[in-house]
Structures are given as C-alpha cells and as structure tokens.
Enzyme design. Structure first.
Site, short mmCIF file in Angstrom:
data_model
loop_
_atom_site.label_atom_id
_atom_site.label_comp_id
_atom_site.label_asym_id
_atom_site.label_seq_id
_atom_site.Cartn_x
_atom_site.Cartn_y
_atom_site.Cartn_z
N GLY A 36 3.68 -5.36 -3.21
CA GLY A 36 4.35 -5.07 -3.38
C GLY A 36 6.22 -5.91 -3.99
O GLY A 36 5.47 -7.16 -2.98
N TYR A 149 -12.55 -6.26 -6.73
CA TYR A 149 -11.99 -5.49 -6.65
C TYR A 149 -12.78 -4.02 -8.04
O TYR A 149 -12.91 -2.76 -7.58
CB TYR A 149 -11.27 -6.10 -7.88
CG TYR A 149 -9.81 -5.45 -8.99
CD1 TYR A 149 -9.24 -4.60 -8.41
CD2 TYR A 149 -9.92 -4.94 -10.49
CE1 TYR A 149 -8.72 -4.32 -8.67
CE2 TYR A 149 -9.19 -4.38 -11.15
CZ TYR A 149 -8.13 -3.47 -10.44
OH TYR A 149 -7.10 -3.17 -10.73
#
Ligand code: UDP
Length: 316
Positions: A36, A149
């Site tokens: 982020g 993932y």
C-alpha cells in the site's frame, strides 16, 4: 454505518475508502503498507470519519483497545495483487490470505459484522473455459510462481464459506478481474501502469510473449460500484465475478496506449512469464442479475483518465 477496510491504502482499497466516506460511513482502514501507499490515504486523515490503523492482519486484532464497537461491515482486501509483488513475497502473500483472513473473520464473528472477501479471477488459473463463469473450478498450477496468490485466494474462499456455515455470519465473496485506474503505483509491474509510464517516458514498451494473450480491464470506479452493491445485497453470498467483459489482447492495449499518449515509444518483446494465463474474460451474467452490475467506463475513456493521472503525478 461503520466499516473496516483491510488493504485500504492500496489501489482499490483507497478508492473504496473514499466512496464509503462519501456515503457518510465511518471508515477504519487497516494496512501494513507492504504494498500500500501512504499517499493514497493521507488526504483522508483530516476527515474525522476516517481512521488509519497500521497493522499486519496476520497478527490477531483484538478490537477492545481499538474502539471497533459498532462496525457492521468488514471489507477484506489486504493482499499483494501484482504478480511482481507477490512473487517477491510469496510467504507473506500466502499468509495474509490464510492467517490474515482468519483473523479478520474472527473479528467479524465477534462484532457480528458482514464479511466481504475480495477473491480474484486468478482462482481460475490459466482457464480452459472461456469466458469464465463462477461455476468453473479453474486450472491452477499449485506449485507454480503464481500459486502463492492463486492458492492463497482459493484457500481463503473456502475459509470464508466455512466460517459462514460454522458461525452464522453473513459472508460474501467477489472475484475481481483486472482493474486499473488512478493510484496504481508507477512501478506496480502490472501491464497498464507499465505501458503508460513507459509510453510517457518514451521508453520501450515491454510486451511479454507475443502479445496475443488477452485480458479484460475494468475501471476502478466500476469495480467499487460492484463491491458496494455486493455488500448491500441481502441474501447473496456469491462468489460473483466483477470485471469488465470487454476483452483485448495485450498487443492491442500497447498500441492503444501509444496512440493515446502520442508516444514515440517502440514496442519490444520479452519472454512470457511462467503460467501467464492465455485468456481472461469474466462472464458477468450473475453480477448483472443479482447486483445490477454493469461497467460504465469504456476502455478508451478509462485509459485517458488513468494517463491524465500519471501525467499529473509526474512519476514515470
Ligand atoms: N504484461 C506485459 N508487459 C508488462 C506487464 C505485463 O506484456 O510490462 C502482460 C503479462 O504477461 C500478462 C498481462 O500483461 O499477460 C497482464 O499482466 P498483469 O501483470 O497486469 O496482470 P495478470 O492479469 O497477469 O495478473
């Protein structure tokens, strides 16, 4: 209304926080900033309805000391999502999907909050069915470079569904297809920021493989519409695909970005990474029926907005 957004300082997460604030929500953003960006949320900090908690959700969050009373919705977005990120930090990626999702589910049980989990089109792997419907089980290499993932997200889907069964909380799963727009990092590694920053800088545009692999690109505002509609929809757990079903080859995308940026960049070809899906397009029949979901921003319009944002930001 009071909501938690994990991964709220990321690309989609920060747009979701913004929309919730606009709707009058109190928003608690939880992020460890592994991928982020503070720049995505710092302009919310002066809003009294916004709170930022810097925390890695793979560690339990207890709640008492954080005044989470009254939270009725948890949006679970925390997870690295760019292939170059998650391949650099595969264990963190697996662990946030497993322990991170478990910790947030425990919190949702305690708060009796609805829990929306953001899964991914990657659960379909390199798909043998096209377009992909929610009923397709996928074609995933469980040991490949993308497995941290793909398998992390597949595990998380099962965890969410089983928590719902065991503890009776309302759970929801969306499967997000390729999404783009302002606030993607210049060096995010994903194809749209790569091609835009390369074009603006006059550097070679790097197509991996022959460029005939396809993706379907959804503008971030449309994605946020879908996420909000899913959380609001009573009695619908999903999983539901969210994305834009218009499909383009990577070569077409490169040519379009060169045209829209009026760039002199040349296209060059590099090796295709392992397990790179050959095609991807969501079947959004279910999202249309249950949520009235219909992407509104066209390919060229969305690319123009994104290019403008990168130009203004000047980091390329
Ligand atoms: N890609 C490319 N050049 C780049 C970055 C990506 O040709 O500089 C290709 C990549 O190999 C894939 C597609 O673009 O086929 C989309 O890649 P991205 O990393 O955006 O996301 P994915 O859909 O693969 O998760």
């Amino acid at each position: 209304m009071k909501a938690i957004v994990t991964g709220g300082s990321g690309f989609i997460g920060s747009h979701l926080c913004e929309r919730l604030l606009d709707k009058g929500y109190k928003v608690i953003c939880i992020d460890n900033f592994i991928t982020g960006d503070h720049a995505n949320v710092e302009h919310f900090l002066k809003n009294p309805n916004f709170r930022l908690i810097e925390h890695d959700i793979t560690n339990p969050i207890l709640g008492e000391e954080l005044d989470l009373e009254g939270v009725s919705e948890v949006f679970n977005l925390a997870c690295p999502a760019s292939p170059i990120d998650y391949q650099k930090i595969p264990l963190e990626t697996l662990w946030v999907s497993a322990a991170g999702t478990k910790n947030m589910l425990d919190l949702a049980v305690k708060l009796k909050a609805k829990f929306l989990h953001t899964s991914t089109s990657e659960v379909y792997g390199d798909p043998l069915e096209h377009p992909q419907r929610e009923s397709y089980w996928g074609n995933v290499n469980c040991l490949g470079v993308r497995s941290c993932y793909d398998e992390g997200k597949r595990f998380a889907e099962s965890l969410v569904v089983n928590y719902g069964h065991k503890y009776g909380i309302k759970t929801k799963i969306i499967r997000i297809f390729n999404t783009y727009g302002p606030r993607m990092r210049a060096h995010d590694g994903r194809v749209i920021p790569n091609f835009i920053t390369q074009s603006l800088a006059g550097k070679p545009i790097t197509i991996y493989g022959d460029g005939y692999q396809t993706r379907s690109f959804c503008y971030v505002d449309d994605m946020v519409d879908g996420i909000i509609a899913m959380m609001a929809k009573e009695g619908f757990k999903g999983p539901v695909n969210l994305g834009n079903p218009e499909e383009y080859s990577i070569k077409m995308l490169a040519e379009k970005i060169v045209e829209l940026t009026d760039s002199k960049s040349k296209i060059i070809y590099k090796d295709l990474p392992q397990d790179d899906p050959k095609v991807r397009r969501p079947d959004i029949t279910l999202a249309k029926k249950e949520l009235g979901f219909e992407p509104k921003i066209g390919f060229e319009q969305g690319l123009k907005k994104t290019i403008e944002w990168f130009k203004k930001k000047g980091t390329y």
